[in-house]
Design a protein around this motif. Structure first.
Motif, PDB file in Angstrom:
ATOM      1  N   GLY A  87      18.669   3.185  -0.921  1.00 53.67           N
ATOM      2  CA  GLY A  87      19.177   4.428  -0.337  1.00 53.67           C
ATOM      3  C   GLY A  87      18.001   5.356  -0.052  1.00 53.67           C
ATOM      4  N   THR A 143       9.681   8.161  -1.467  1.00 52.52           N
ATOM      5  CA  THR A 143       8.361   7.626  -1.096  1.00 52.52           C
ATOM      6  C   THR A 143       7.630   8.685  -0.263  1.00 52.52           C
ATOM      7  OG1 THR A 143       9.357   6.645   0.852  1.00 52.52           O
ATOM      8  CG2 THR A 143       9.185   5.252  -1.095  1.00 52.52           C
ATOM      9  N   LYS A 160      17.308  -3.882  10.325  1.00 50.96           N
ATOM     10  CA  LYS A 160      17.711  -4.041   8.922  1.00 50.96           C
ATOM     11  C   LYS A 160      19.018  -4.827   8.809  1.00 50.96           C
ATOM     12  CE  LYS A 160      14.208  -1.891   6.970  1.00 50.96           C
ATOM     13  NZ  LYS A 160      13.245  -2.624   6.128  1.00 50.96           N
ATOM     14  N   ASN A 176       8.566  -6.627   2.069  1.00 51.99           N
ATOM     15  CA  ASN A 176       8.914  -5.205   1.979  1.00 51.99           C
ATOM     16  C   ASN A 176       8.305  -4.354   3.089  1.00 51.99           C
ATOM     17  OD1 ASN A 176       9.483  -2.593   0.357  1.00 51.99           O
ATOM     18  ND2 ASN A 176       7.247  -2.617   0.558  1.00 51.99           N
ATOM     19  N   ALA A 199      -2.850  -8.247   5.718  1.00 48.86           N
ATOM     20  CA  ALA A 199      -2.056  -8.981   6.711  1.00 48.86           C
ATOM     21  C   ALA A 199      -1.130  -8.020   7.446  1.00 48.86           C
ATOM     22  CB  ALA A 199      -1.215 -10.070   6.039  1.00 48.86           C
ATOM     23  N   ASP A 200      -1.039  -8.224   8.761  1.00 53.62           N
ATOM     24  CA  ASP A 200      -0.033  -7.550   9.573  1.00 53.62           C
ATOM     25  C   ASP A 200       1.146  -8.519   9.663  1.00 53.62           C
ATOM     26  OD1 ASP A 200       1.608  -6.724  11.668  1.00 53.62           O
ATOM     27  OD2 ASP A 200      -0.045  -6.016  12.911  1.00 53.62           O
ATOM     28  N   VAL A 201       2.276  -8.144   9.091  1.00 57.76           N
ATOM     29  CA  VAL A 201       3.395  -9.093   8.980  1.00 57.76           C
ATOM     30  C   VAL A 201       3.997  -9.477  10.329  1.00 57.76           C
ATOM     31  CG1 VAL A 201       4.024  -8.443   6.612  1.00 57.76           C
ATOM     32  CG2 VAL A 201       5.120  -7.268   8.553  1.00 57.76           C
ATOM     33  N   ARG A 260      -5.212   1.400   1.524  1.00 56.49           N
ATOM     34  CA  ARG A 260      -4.016   1.626   0.708  1.00 56.49           C
ATOM     35  C   ARG A 260      -3.737   0.437  -0.210  1.00 56.49           C
ATOM     36  NH1 ARG A 260      -0.205   5.217   3.501  1.00 56.49           N
ATOM     37  NH2 ARG A 260       1.477   3.778   3.044  1.00 56.49           N
ATOM     38  N   ASP A 305      -1.080  -5.548   2.613  1.00 54.35           N
ATOM     39  CA  ASP A 305      -0.747  -4.415   3.469  1.00 54.35           C
ATOM     40  C   ASP A 305      -1.586  -4.543   4.736  1.00 54.35           C
ATOM     41  OD1 ASP A 305       0.833  -1.559   2.750  1.00 54.35           O
ATOM     42  OD2 ASP A 305      -0.597  -1.382   4.409  1.00 54.35           O
ATOM     43  N   ILE A 360      14.927   7.024  -1.023  1.00 53.11           N
ATOM     44  CA  ILE A 360      13.945   6.802  -2.085  1.00 53.11           C
ATOM     45  C   ILE A 360      12.766   7.759  -1.865  1.00 53.11           C
ATOM     46  CG2 ILE A 360      12.461   5.095  -3.233  1.00 53.11           C
ATOM     47  CD1 ILE A 360      15.473   4.378  -3.363  1.00 53.11           C
ATOM     48  N   THR A 382      13.296  -6.466   1.661  1.00 52.59           N
ATOM     49  CA  THR A 382      13.744  -5.065   1.664  1.00 52.59           C
ATOM     50  C   THR A 382      14.505  -4.810   2.951  1.00 52.59           C
ATOM     51  OG1 THR A 382      11.820  -4.351   0.378  1.00 52.59           O
ATOM     52  CG2 THR A 382      13.065  -2.652   1.510  1.00 52.59           C
ATOM     53  N   GLY A 420       0.827  -1.201   0.000  1.00 55.28           N
ATOM     54  CA  GLY A 420       0.000   0.000   0.000  1.00 55.28           C
ATOM     55  C   GLY A 420       0.864   1.255   0.000  1.00 55.28           C
ATOM     56  N   GLY A 421       2.185   1.102   0.126  1.00 51.06           N
ATOM     57  CA  GLY A 421       3.071   2.261   0.251  1.00 51.06           C
ATOM     58  C   GLY A 421       3.991   2.430  -0.936  1.00 51.06           C
ATOM     59  N   GLY A 422       4.916   3.377  -0.782  1.00 51.09           N
ATOM     60  CA  GLY A 422       5.752   3.825  -1.900  1.00 51.09           C
ATOM     61  C   GLY A 422       6.480   2.728  -2.656  1.00 51.09           C
ATOM     62  N   ILE A 423       7.444   2.045  -2.000  1.00 44.74           N
ATOM     63  CA  ILE A 423       8.263   1.054  -2.696  1.00 44.74           C
ATOM     64  C   ILE A 423       7.425  -0.167  -3.048  1.00 44.74           C
ATOM     65  CG2 ILE A 423      10.157  -0.611  -2.350  1.00 44.74           C
ATOM     66  CD1 ILE A 423      11.663   1.642  -0.837  1.00 44.74           C
ATOM     67  N   TYR A 425      15.777   0.625  14.035  1.00 38.64           N
ATOM     68  CA  TYR A 425      15.618   0.381  12.595  1.00 38.64           C
ATOM     69  C   TYR A 425      16.899  -0.227  12.017  1.00 38.64           C
ATOM     70  CZ  TYR A 425      14.692   1.604   7.653  1.00 38.64           C
ATOM     71  OH  TYR A 425      14.499   1.575   6.296  1.00 38.64           O
TER      72      TYR A 425
END
Ligand code: NAD
Length: 252
Positions: free
Chosen positions: A188, A192, A161, A91, A63-65, A43, A38, A190, A142, A16-19, A157
């Motif tokens: 890098g 979004t 990652k 992602n 779904a909530d991942v 979204r 999402d 991005i 991602t 539902g988001g940018g990437i 974060y």
């Protein structure tokens, strides 16, 4: 001309988001069927609408991942709908609070790790179980340049990652002989919606773009194109890598 991944069944979380949204559009343009997922129904359904408007084949599944039962149902939905799962882009992610290590809270740490790291592991678990049943597949997680470098005031974060890259390499080794490839992409800066919002502040904009040797933010579809390649046979000898798609940021 057939697309790069014609007829493949794919999944994108956080679509539902940018990437994630841009990746869903690229995958569909390259001939794949896309299960758009999402935590936000609104979204996610918007993304499905955009894919269909562009002539692609997509369905939405909420779904909530960070919840195992949601993720198990998500993978089952792909198989119920299309019979298999060839490519999965894990992602969905959150940036967490922008705060120094000593000021961070257990709440922020637990939530950020739950979505950004446990969520990726949960998705991989159920995707791999399905890919083992069908004889192979390709997974792309991602991560971020914050999975390769420190990220000031984003400790939870960055830890999550870095962890995504660790589980990516581990799964790649465990399943390499079983025809399942597992890779990570490290975007890098991005452009979004959340990053574009931060860049409304000129000081933040200069700081973010100042990190980018190419001198601009990446476009979300530039990540989607890397995902489509990793899902395709063109990358058949590539597994266990964390590929920066970052305009040169990590070359410095
Ligand atoms: P975004 O906020 O635009 O999109 C993220 C999507 O994930 C949203 O639609 C949101 O609803 C969804 N989401 C959040 N929590 C979820 C959960 N628990 N379960 C399912 N979905 C959930 O963000 P984006 O910039 O497109 O980021 C996508 C991924 O790329 C994230 O993993 C992010 O860490 C990573 N990333 C982004 C950048 C960047 O510059 N934008 C850089 C490096 C890495």
């Amino acid at each position: 001309m057939p697309g790069l991944i014609e007829g493949k069944v794919t999944l994108v979380t956080g679509a539902g988001g940018g990437i994630g949204r841009a990746t869903a559009l690229v995958l569909a343009r390259e001939g794949a069927k896309v299960l758009v997922s999402d935590v936000s129904t609104r979204r996610g359904e918007e993304t499905v609408g955009l894919v269909r408007e562009a002539g692609g084949d997509a369905e939405f599944f909420k779904a909530d991942v960070s919840r195992g039962s949601d993720v198990e149902a998500l993978i089952a939905a792909a198989v119920t709908k299309w019979g298999r799962l060839d490519g999965a882009h894990n992602n969905a992610g959150i940036s967490g609070q922008i705060v120094g290590v000593a000021e961070d809270t257990e709440e922020n740490w637990d939530r950020t790790l739950a979505v950004d790291l446990k969520g990726v592991w949960l998705c991989m678990k159920y995707e791999i179980l399905q890919m083992l049943r069908q004889g192979g597949g390709s997974i792309v997680n991602t991560a971020s340049t914050a999975g390769l470098l420190g990220a000031v005031r984003m400790g939870a974060y960055a830890a999550a990652k870095h962890g995504v890259i660790g589980i990516t390499k581990t799964a790649a080794l465990e399943y390499a002989r079983l025809n399942i490839r597992v890779n990570a992409i490290c975007p890098g800066v991005i452009g979004t919606p959340p990053i574009l919002h931060w860049m409304e502040n000129p000081k933040t904009r200069d700081a973010l773009l100042g990190q980018e040797p190419i001198g601009r933010a990446g476009r979300p579809e530039e990540i989607g194109q890397a995902v489509a390649w990793l899902f395709s046979e063109a990358s058949s000898f590539v597994t266990g890598v964390a590929i920066p798609v970052d305009g040169g940021l990590t070359a410095q």
